[in-house]
Write an enzyme that holds these catalytic residues in place. Sequence first.
Site, short mmCIF file in Angstrom:
data_model
loop_
_atom_site.label_atom_id
_atom_site.label_comp_id
_atom_site.label_asym_id
_atom_site.label_seq_id
_atom_site.Cartn_x
_atom_site.Cartn_y
_atom_site.Cartn_z
N ASP A 85 6.80 -11.14 -43.63
CA ASP A 85 5.81 -10.08 -43.57
C ASP A 85 6.48 -8.72 -43.46
OD1 ASP A 85 3.35 -8.85 -43.38
OD2 ASP A 85 2.99 -9.36 -41.29
N ASP A 107 7.74 -4.04 -48.52
CA ASP A 107 6.80 -2.94 -48.33
C ASP A 107 7.50 -1.60 -48.57
OD1 ASP A 107 4.87 -1.14 -47.64
OD2 ASP A 107 4.62 -1.83 -45.58
#
Length: 294
Positions: A85, A107
């Site tokens: 994540d 990200d």
Amino acid sequence: MALVNIKGILEDARKEKYCVGAFDASTLEMALAIIEAAEEEKSPVIIMGLTPDLKQGNGKMLRYWIHSLRDMAENATVPVCLHLDHATDMDFLKECVDEGFTSVMYDASVYSLEENIRLSREATLYAHAKGVTVEAELGHVGDGIVSGMIKEDGNYDDPEDYLTNPEEMERFISETGVDCLAVAVGTSHGVYVHEPKLDFERLELLNSISEIPMVLHGGSGTPDDQIKKAISLGVTKLNIYSEMMSAYFGTMKEELENAATMAIWMSNANREPLKAVKKVVKNKMRILGSSGKA
């Protein structure tokens, strides 16, 4: 049943219009509770690792976590995806790919569009060569009130500055080759101070453009009706962490306050808090419509 990557899980969800819960597991006990909940609900599940947790013990925790989780997943009766994540360190993402994650997220949403495309493509090329799927983020899901993105009345501040731009979406997907995309439509990470108001018109447009499954971050505290509507408009993965931790530590606080001594066996102290985590996970699976889909 199987240790899987994210592609098949989310493609099935998109076809059948349900959503798969993605739950961060900070400890092995949490991971086991999440898998048990998924098995009881007969639901596919995505278990996520967070960089701060995985870098504990001078980086040794990564190997212990992923190899333990792979063993759990391979022996589960439902499909389990192991997903990294919110990685922002490319070297660490590559290390996680090499160690055995089946899916990763890079990200780069805080950067310009060009840099986001470049970095997301680099992550995708590396991961795909190892059979690992990739999630990226277009637009930026921040921390709500903390980052000033949402006003006290729950309305947007400057939405065009951080919500996903439909005009950029097709190019981003084409040039990066990512397998799923986190979109920013009004949710935030962490605990909400004010109820979020999702931009459903934007989400519907994004779904009409996207050739790949869409992801919604900031699932904790988002009202059930808004979650269900988002699923009807194409969201196939919902990230949840804060609600689990609130349930865990709230229950742990009660257990410790009621204890006669602090010299409690860890397994006994953990019993009710982990039950509280399972309750959150099972409830989310029912809301998301993934129960019975495994």
